[in-house]
Design an enzyme around this catalytic site. Structure first.
Site, PDB file in Angstrom:
ATOM      1  N   LYS A  64      -4.163  -0.502  16.002  1.00  0.00           N
ATOM      2  CA  LYS A  64      -4.923   0.184  14.945  1.00  0.00           C
ATOM      3  C   LYS A  64      -6.037   1.059  15.523  1.00  0.00           C
ATOM      4  O   LYS A  64      -6.410   2.066  14.923  1.00  0.00           O
ATOM      5  CB  LYS A  64      -5.467  -0.853  13.950  1.00  0.00           C
ATOM      6  CG  LYS A  64      -4.350  -1.514  13.126  1.00  0.00           C
ATOM      7  CD  LYS A  64      -3.822  -0.553  12.076  1.00  0.00           C
ATOM      8  CE  LYS A  64      -2.406  -0.794  11.655  1.00  0.00           C
ATOM      9  NZ  LYS A  64      -1.900   0.178  10.691  1.00  0.00           N
ATOM     10  N   SER A  67      -6.987   0.208  10.238  1.00  0.00           N
ATOM     11  CA  SER A  67      -7.444  -1.006   9.551  1.00  0.00           C
ATOM     12  C   SER A  67      -8.916  -1.233   9.856  1.00  0.00           C
ATOM     13  O   SER A  67      -9.360  -0.976  10.980  1.00  0.00           O
ATOM     14  CB  SER A  67      -6.639  -2.210  10.047  1.00  0.00           C
ATOM     15  OG  SER A  67      -7.265  -3.409   9.624  1.00  0.00           O
ATOM     16  N   LEU A  77      -8.862  -6.161   3.964  1.00  0.00           N
ATOM     17  CA  LEU A  77      -7.817  -7.111   3.590  1.00  0.00           C
ATOM     18  C   LEU A  77      -7.443  -6.838   2.124  1.00  0.00           C
ATOM     19  O   LEU A  77      -8.289  -6.906   1.232  1.00  0.00           O
ATOM     20  CB  LEU A  77      -8.337  -8.543   3.751  1.00  0.00           C
ATOM     21  CG  LEU A  77      -7.312  -9.667   3.742  1.00  0.00           C
ATOM     22  CD1 LEU A  77      -6.224  -9.452   4.789  1.00  0.00           C
ATOM     23  CD2 LEU A  77      -7.988 -11.002   3.979  1.00  0.00           C
ATOM     24  N   TYR A 131      -2.614  -6.291  17.165  1.00  0.00           N
ATOM     25  CA  TYR A 131      -2.738  -5.449  15.965  1.00  0.00           C
ATOM     26  C   TYR A 131      -3.937  -4.514  16.095  1.00  0.00           C
ATOM     27  O   TYR A 131      -3.845  -3.309  15.821  1.00  0.00           O
ATOM     28  CB  TYR A 131      -2.887  -6.364  14.746  1.00  0.00           C
ATOM     29  CG  TYR A 131      -3.065  -5.656  13.426  1.00  0.00           C
ATOM     30  CD1 TYR A 131      -1.998  -5.008  12.811  1.00  0.00           C
ATOM     31  CD2 TYR A 131      -4.300  -5.656  12.772  1.00  0.00           C
ATOM     32  CE1 TYR A 131      -2.161  -4.373  11.577  1.00  0.00           C
ATOM     33  CE2 TYR A 131      -4.466  -5.034  11.552  1.00  0.00           C
ATOM     34  CZ  TYR A 131      -3.389  -4.387  10.958  1.00  0.00           C
ATOM     35  OH  TYR A 131      -3.560  -3.765   9.743  1.00  0.00           O
ATOM     36  N   PRO A 170      -7.846   0.358   5.386  1.00  0.00           N
ATOM     37  CA  PRO A 170      -8.072  -0.580   4.290  1.00  0.00           C
ATOM     38  C   PRO A 170      -8.822  -1.816   4.782  1.00  0.00           C
ATOM     39  O   PRO A 170      -8.871  -2.097   5.976  1.00  0.00           O
ATOM     40  CB  PRO A 170      -6.659  -1.000   3.864  1.00  0.00           C
ATOM     41  CG  PRO A 170      -5.708  -0.098   4.576  1.00  0.00           C
ATOM     42  CD  PRO A 170      -6.430   0.399   5.792  1.00  0.00           C
ATOM     43  N   ASP A 199      11.611   3.334   4.216  1.00  0.00           N
ATOM     44  CA  ASP A 199      11.345   1.918   4.519  1.00  0.00           C
ATOM     45  C   ASP A 199      12.545   1.335   5.262  1.00  0.00           C
ATOM     46  O   ASP A 199      13.619   1.940   5.301  1.00  0.00           O
ATOM     47  CB  ASP A 199      11.036   1.112   3.245  1.00  0.00           C
ATOM     48  CG  ASP A 199      10.099  -0.066   3.531  1.00  0.00           C
ATOM     49  OD1 ASP A 199      10.486  -0.965   4.295  1.00  0.00           O
ATOM     50  OD2 ASP A 199       8.977  -0.080   2.997  1.00  0.00           O
ATOM     51  N   ILE A 246       0.834  -1.201   0.000  1.00  0.00           N
ATOM     52  CA  ILE A 246       0.000   0.000   0.000  1.00  0.00           C
ATOM     53  C   ILE A 246       0.874   1.259   0.000  1.00  0.00           C
ATOM     54  O   ILE A 246       0.583   2.229  -0.706  1.00  0.00           O
ATOM     55  CB  ILE A 246      -0.958  -0.037   1.222  1.00  0.00           C
ATOM     56  CG1 ILE A 246      -1.982  -1.175   1.051  1.00  0.00           C
ATOM     57  CG2 ILE A 246      -1.673   1.304   1.397  1.00  0.00           C
ATOM     58  CD1 ILE A 246      -2.817  -1.478   2.295  1.00  0.00           C
TER      59      ILE A 246
END
Ligand SMILES: NC(=O)c1ccc[n+]([C@@H]2O[C@H](COP(=O)([O-])OP(=O)(O)OC[C@H]3O[C@@H](n4cnc5c(N)ncnc54)[C@H](O)[C@@H]3O)[C@@H](O)[C@H]2O)c1
Length: 249
Positions: free
Chosen positions: A160, A143, A188, A156, A186, A40, A21
């Site tokens: 989020k 998410s 999945l 997670y 987003p 990154d 993404i």
């Protein structure tokens, strides 16, 4: 169709831009005229090549965004090279599946550090110059799993949810500087991170649960993020948009 040049003259920092993404976001913002700083863990060479191939402007930087020292170094480098950052997209994230029985403290801490601490650290790193510019756009990736009941992801989901709380609070603090802060979630989405870690059944189930019955692609996020980082979104702040094919509905 030509891409609207909504981001001309902007300096946009995108984390986790080496693939998935983050790569799609970096490519889109560059196509819209921004100078992109792609950050990154490993040098984001592929992203840099994709942007340069189109004659657009990009710099690739290597940093662990959970590190206070390395994020500060990114902020310094951006300030030295460009004088400021206008846009920050906090996209870097990890999602190792562990149910609570197998979730150890080290994994819990790492997920919180990469997914949530990183957003705080990157904001601190770019904020001084963003404030000086009197204009800024921050987008924090969250998410839709926080509302779609994903198993094995308590750590997670905690991170989020944190991304949303952080975005809302930050929107209060930064509005007077012309800086908006929003979260984008987003569904999945087919990325290298998902392909390596998710069973095929999870992808099929996600598509079925959405109003739009196909799996998300990285490009499904880029329009929403381009809007939120543009002039057009000047009055939109503290919001969470699930760009998720209508899963969370
Ligand atoms: N793909 C999905 O299904 C999905 C769904 C909901 C939310 N998200 C969120 O979208 C974001 C991107 O996900 P993706 O699927 O593209 O992931 P991905 O694993 O395909 O790519 C993530 C990128 O982030 C980089 N990264 C990881 N840790 C880092 C660190 N400490 N410092 C710097 N860079 C780091 C990786 O090297 C990689 O290039 C994440 O925040 C994720 O939580 C993804």
């Amino acid at each position: 169709m030509s891409v609207p040049q909504t981001h001309t003259g902007r300096v946009a920092v995108v984390t986790g831009a080496g693939r998935g993404i983050g790569q799609a976001i970096a490519v889109e913002l560059a196509a819209r005229g921004a100078t992109v700083v792609a950050v990154d863990l490993a040098a984001p060479n592929e992203t840099v090549a994709m942007i340069e191939e189109k004659g657009r402007s990009v710099v690739g930087l290597t940093a662990d965004v959970s590190s206070p020292e390395q994020t500060a170094a990114v902020g310094k480098e951006v300030a030295e090279r460009f004088g400021r950052a206008d846009i920050l997209v906090n996209n870097a994230g990890i999602f190792p599946f562990r149910d609570i029985e197998e979730l150890d403290y080290k994994t819990w801490r790492r997920v919180l550090a990469v997914n949530l601490d990183s957003q705080f650290l990157m904001v601190k790193a770019v904020l001084p110059t963003m404030k000086q510019g009197g204009w800024g756009r921050i987008v924090n990736l969250t998410s839709n799993s926080i509302v779609t009941n994903a198993p094995g992801l308590s750590h997670y989901m905690a991170s989020k949810m944190g991304n949303i709380g952080f975005s809302r609070g930050l929107a209060n603090d930064l509005a007077s500087f012309g800086i908006t802060v929003n979260a984008v979630g987003p569904t999945l989405t087919i990325t290298p991170g998902v392909i390596n870690g998710h069973p095929q059944e999870a992808l099929v189930a996600a598509a079925q649960a959405q109003a739009i019955k196909r799996n998300g692609l990285p490009e499904d996020l880029t329009g929403t993020i381009a809007f939120l980082t543009s002039d057009d979104a000047a009055f939109v702040t503290g919001q969470t948009i699930m760009a998720d094919g209508g899963y969370a509905r």
